[in-house]
Every structure is written in structure tokens, then in C-alpha cells.
Write a protein that holds these residues in place. Structure first.
Motif: not given
Ligand code: ADP
Length: 322
Positions: A198-206, A235-238
């Protein structure tokens, strides 16, 4: 005429439904005319002689209980050639001509080795992780999924009230099935499994930002044990989104509880089938579910199989959780 004596043990991590399987082995074994012994604490019981004769009533009132009344253990001593030999010798001393091993892949390796030392064994898949390559289903999986869903539903209430994001780790060791099924059932925004990078930005943040724009105010991210790292992820998501985010590890609550109907029925059928195979002189087989049917395979071949992750279901989950 000498009566055949078989024994049953539970090994490795416990799973709801193991008791139903033991009950089925004992009752069907006796109905086939065999003597049935119970072995306590997995292979340890074979090494130290913790073995007792069971009768029809020994397994009364256990079908609805989680855990295993035979207890379970991991046995480092058995996991050596000397340990396997000692266990086989003890079986011969006690007149045991066959053993039903209820557990996971590790326990099946033990069953294969014990068969190699002259004691016919049959494996029955019991683990909440659904991580046995040869079987579509393992005893305990349905109960664990339902427990996880109930727990995440509770989290969701508070997540919703506070407009938060919840990052929840579910069990499954290296297998993402428990996370996938639970994630779909709780409507998770993203499901992370060890089988799919998974990609943190693409799969979660975006995805969070997109759904936020369409009116979503709270989020559930389900993470498989094999991915882990939920504290850091929260923590990263927040930090990235500004949305208050909490991490929860469900842990061993998923291993307990009264087994569901599915686990009781599958365990009963598999346990019966295991006794029947031993009664018919079969050996080194494992009972598995394939194409929704309960069948048996050679243990050695079963252990060489590779698990196939349900990518199609994962893609569906991805599409409908926005
Ligand atoms: P599971 O059966 O749930 O996969 P483990 O991997 O811990 O759990 O295995 C349970 C027990 O089975 C071990 O403690 C050991 O006694 C036995 N076992 C595991 N792997 C082997 C092996 N390669 N050879 C012989 N016995 C094994």
C-alpha cells in the motif's frame, strides 16, 4: 479381535470450535467401535503421558464453549527428531494406533513427522487466522470475524460521535483474510493486508480527503496483524490530515467466545471425517474445505500449497468503501 485406539489433541493457537471438533472425533470414534483417548496440551501431552480415556459423556456440554477443554500448547521438545520419536514410542506404549491433530500448519508438520515415525495421523484445520493454504476455511475463523466486527462496530460509535479516525488492528498472522472480511463488514475506508502493498498517501490520505469532500466525517482503517504498526500509522494520519486518530489493537479477544453456528457445524463434520479416515486405516491426511466441500488431502502435499489471496474481493472492498 483387537479394538483400535485413537487419540485426539489440540495444538498451537486455540480457536473457537475446537471443542466441537473434539466432541465429533470422540463420539464418532466410539460409534465406529474404537477406543478414544484425549491428549492434554498438544504434543506435550504425548511426551509426558498426559493422556486419558474418553467416553461419550467426556465431551458433554462443550460444543458451545470457546477455547479447548483439552488445552493447547506449543511444544519445542516435540519439534525435534528425538521428540517425535519419543512421542511415537509413547503412543506404542499406550496402545494408540492413530492421532487426530486439530491445529494449524505447524501442528500438521508435527502430524506428518509423527506419521513418519509410525503413528498414523489425520489433521483438522483449527485456527482463527484462516492461514492454511490447502483449506478455504479453518475452524474458528467465522467466530473471530464476527467478534472483530462487533468490536469495530463499538469503536465506530465513539469514532462517529467525535468525528475521528480509528485505526484498528485485527489478527491473522501473515494472512489478510480476517482483515479483509472484517473491513468489508464494517465499511472500512481502507483495508491494509500483508498480501497487497500500500501507499500511505494514495490509499489512506487521499481516500480520506476524497470521502471527506463528499461529506464523510469519521473513518475506520482496518489493518491486518501482518502489516502492524498501527500506533505510528495513527500518528501519521493525524499529522497529515488534521483528523484526530486513535489506534486500537483488538488482540486476543478475537480468539475467545462461543463458536458461531458455522464453526460448530464445520468442526463437527471435519471431526467426524477425521475419525472415519482413521477407522478406515487412512493415514497422513488432512481434512480441508475445497469448493465449499469437506474433503481430505495428503498432509505433505497440503503443506506445500501456497495460499491464494482473494484479490477480487479486495478490489470490490476498495471500490465500495468511498
Ligand atoms: P499452529 O499449529 O497453530 O501453526 P505452531 O506453528 O506453533 O502452531 O505449531 C504447534 C506445534 O506443532 C509446535 O509447538 C510443535 O510442537 C509442532 N510443530 C510445529 N512445526 C513443526 C515441524 N516443522 N516439525 C514438527 N513439529 C512441528
Amino acid at each position: 479381535m483387537s479394538t483400535k485406539t485413537i487419540a485426539v489433541l489440540t495444538s498451537g493457537g486455540d480457536a473457537p470450535g475446537m471443542n466441537a471438533a473434539v466432541r465429533a472425533v470422540v463420539r464418532s470414534g466410539i460409534s465406529f467401535g474404537m477406543r478414544v483417548m484425549g491428549i492434554r496440551r498438544g504434543y506435550n501431552g504425548l511426551l509426558n503421558g498426559d493422556v486419558f480415556e474418553m467416553n461419550l459423556r467426556s465431551v458433554s456440554d462443550i460444543i458451545h464453549h470457546g477455547g479447548t477443554t483439552l488445552y493447547t500448547a506449543r511444544s519445542p521438545e516435540f519439534n525435534t527428531p528425538e521428540g517425535v520419536q519419543k512421542a511415537a514410542d509413547n503412543c506404542r506404549k499406550m496402545g494408540i494406533n492413530g492421532v487426530v491433530v486439530i491445529g494449524g500448519d505447524g501442528s500438521f508438520r508435527g502430524a506428518r513427522d509423527l506419521t513418519g515415525a509410525g503413528i498414523p495421523c489425520i489433521g483438522v484445520p483449527g485456527t482463527i487466522d484462516n492461514d492454511i493454504a490447502s483449506s478455504e476455511y479453518t475452524i474458528g475463523f467465522d467466530t473471530a470475524m464476527n467478534t472483530a466486527v462487533e468490536m469495530v462496530d463499538r469503536l465506530r460509535d465513539t469514532t462517529e460521535s467525535h468525528d475521528r479516525c480509528s485505526v484498528v488492528e485485527v489478527m491473522g498472522r501473515r494472512c489478510g483474510d480476517l482483515a479483509l472480511q472484517t473491513g468489508i463488514a464494517v465499511g472500512a475506508t481502507t483495508i491494509l493486508v500483508p498480501e497487497i502493498p500500500f501507499d500511505f498517501h494514495k490509499d489512506i490520505v487521499e481516500r480520506m480527503r476524497f470521502t471527506q469532500k463528499t461529506g464523510k466525517k469519521h473513518f475506520i482503517i482496518v489493518v491486518a496483524e501482518g502489516v502492524g504498526g498501527v500506533d505510528k500509522l495513527a500518528k501519521d494520519i493525524e499529522k497529515e490530515t488534521g483528523i484526530e486518530t486513535r489506534a486500537t489493537v483488538l488482540g486476543h479477544v478475537q480468539r475467545g467466545g462461543s463458536p458461531t453456528l458455522r464453526d460448530r457445524v464445520v468442526a463437527s463434520e471435519m471431526g467426524y471425517y477425521a475419525s472415519e479416515l482413521l477407522n478406515n486405516g487412512k493415514s497422513n491426511r488432512v481434512i480441508v474445505m475445497r469448493g465449499g466441500k469437506i474433503v481430505d488431502l495428503d498432509i505433505t502435499e497440503a503443506l506445500e500449497m501456497k495460499r491464494v489471496f482473494d484479490k477480487h474481493l479486495y478490489d470490490i472492498a476498495h471500490k465500495i468503501s468511498i
